[in-house]
Enzyme design. Sequence first.
Site, PDB file in Angstrom:
ATOM      1  N   LYS B  51       5.438 -12.702  -9.608  1.00 54.09           N
ATOM      2  CA  LYS B  51       5.458 -12.504  -8.192  1.00 54.09           C
ATOM      3  C   LYS B  51       4.214 -11.749  -7.707  1.00 54.09           C
ATOM      4  CE  LYS B  51      10.380 -11.562  -8.683  1.00 54.09           C
ATOM      5  NZ  LYS B  51      11.377 -10.467  -8.611  1.00 54.09           N
ATOM      6  N   GLY B  52       3.580 -11.044  -8.655  1.00 47.87           N
ATOM      7  CA  GLY B  52       2.560 -10.077  -8.272  1.00 47.87           C
ATOM      8  C   GLY B  52       1.347 -10.648  -7.584  1.00 47.87           C
ATOM      9  N   LYS B 140      -7.685  -4.849 -16.387  1.00 54.84           N
ATOM     10  CA  LYS B 140      -7.477  -3.552 -17.039  1.00 54.84           C
ATOM     11  C   LYS B 140      -7.666  -3.766 -18.532  1.00 54.84           C
ATOM     12  CE  LYS B 140      -3.449  -1.441 -16.475  1.00 54.84           C
ATOM     13  NZ  LYS B 140      -2.426  -0.499 -15.964  1.00 54.84           N
ATOM     14  N   PHE B 161      -1.615   3.536 -14.025  1.00 53.02           N
ATOM     15  CA  PHE B 161      -0.465   2.754 -13.578  1.00 53.02           C
ATOM     16  C   PHE B 161      -0.660   2.464 -12.091  1.00 53.02           C
ATOM     17  CE2 PHE B 161       3.952   1.790 -15.064  1.00 53.02           C
ATOM     18  CZ  PHE B 161       4.257   0.963 -13.994  1.00 53.02           C
ATOM     19  N   VAL B 162      -1.018   1.217 -11.787  1.00 50.80           N
ATOM     20  CA  VAL B 162      -1.346   0.875 -10.406  1.00 50.80           C
ATOM     21  C   VAL B 162      -0.241   0.044  -9.769  1.00 50.80           C
ATOM     22  CG1 VAL B 162      -3.847   1.054 -10.630  1.00 50.80           C
ATOM     23  CG2 VAL B 162      -2.721  -1.093 -11.222  1.00 50.80           C
ATOM     24  N   ASP B 168       3.870  -4.109  -8.788  1.00 49.29           N
ATOM     25  CA  ASP B 168       5.103  -3.351  -8.591  1.00 49.29           C
ATOM     26  C   ASP B 168       5.324  -2.310  -9.674  1.00 49.29           C
ATOM     27  OD1 ASP B 168       5.770  -5.241 -10.747  1.00 49.29           O
ATOM     28  OD2 ASP B 168       7.825  -4.573 -10.437  1.00 49.29           O
ATOM     29  N   ARG B 174       5.257  -3.355  -3.897  1.00 60.00           N
ATOM     30  CA  ARG B 174       4.430  -4.564  -3.780  1.00 60.00           C
ATOM     31  C   ARG B 174       3.816  -4.701  -2.393  1.00 60.00           C
ATOM     32  NH1 ARG B 174       5.496  -7.957  -8.225  1.00 60.00           N
ATOM     33  NH2 ARG B 174       7.614  -7.885  -9.067  1.00 60.00           N
TER      34      ARG B 174
END
Lengths: 188, 190
Positions: B51-52, B140, B161-162, B168, B174
């Site tokens: 979904k990202g 990353k 941690f983004v 998400d 999101r």
Amino acid sequence: MVDKPRFAHASEAELARILDYYEVSWQYEPRTFPILWNLDGTVVESFSPDFYLPEMDLYVELTTLRQSLVRRKNRKLRRLRELYPDVRAKLFYGKDFKALMLKYGRFDLAASLSGLEGQTAKATTLARAAGASPVPPSPPVAAAPGDGGSAGSGAAPAKPARAQRKRPSRGTRRRRGRRGYVSGAESR
Amino acid sequence: MKQAVRQPDLVTDVAEVLITEEQIQAKVAELGRRLSADYAGQRLTLVSVLKGSLPFMADLMRAIEVPVQIDLMEVSSYGGAATETSGLVRILKDLSSSIAGEDVLIVEDIIDTGLTLNYLLRYLRGKNPRSLRICALLDKPARRLVEIPIDYLGFTIPDQFVVGYGLDYAEYYRNLPFIGVLKPEVYERA
């Protein structure tokens, strides 16, 4: 197909499951690299990375969050890169693995990676002989992946079979014993 | 495995803005120009991985000036031995149309370990596209296990941690318009 290996730490078993899930082939500790010799050519320290990914030609060593182990493994990795510049190896830090577990929703395992539940070190320190030499007496030839760890000519001795391998006596190992974690899926 | 998290706070849970909304839009426009030039005179099929990458896909497709078709895929994510019965990736949503003979661009939000994309590349190559390239907003590299050739890249980011712009944590954050670093205490409470 090979037998399911007995992993030294739950994180190793988890990584094996992840690799299986994404259909990435792997081997568990297939090769031991001598990294320190004494003056008479005896290997006094070696390094067996946890995983070898043949398709990527990459060795992967996992660490936990315990800083003393991280430092030791960083040092070993540096030695590995100095002595075997053609070998691609990567240290997968505990914080990276924890983040990976968070990403995959494995909050339980992420929480357990405190470092106290530490990975048993794989340092195959055969002896702490006086006069240990950082330079190999002859060109290091380590065993090829999958060949059982047989070493080439010179100083590198064959890696004993797992059941016969002599491991250093360690306090943590004595207290806890070697915990066996078996991957849910078989290696390909 | 969905975690029972406390009510997320979109303002206070973010430690810092790593990439602003303006920086994202500028980069998307730049990528659009490059893609338009590289695929000039051709048509392009964009494949987004749910979904990202949805926000990135939505913006990128409007920045491309050659004819594009879009398609969506969703693959199961690793959830551990307790939640998986097959133990293998499953295609939750496959392509709606054939890509055989087409120029295909995979649009990804972030490349981290490379495991999912490596799987998708193999899967999509099996559908015989004319070409298959990758466009990722974020790279990353710190945790890379599988090297992936990234043809079009937005930003290389540090090992943090983004969240935001599609990314998400526990399915939240999101909708942030920027890429932000999540405060460690948010996920360490897990």
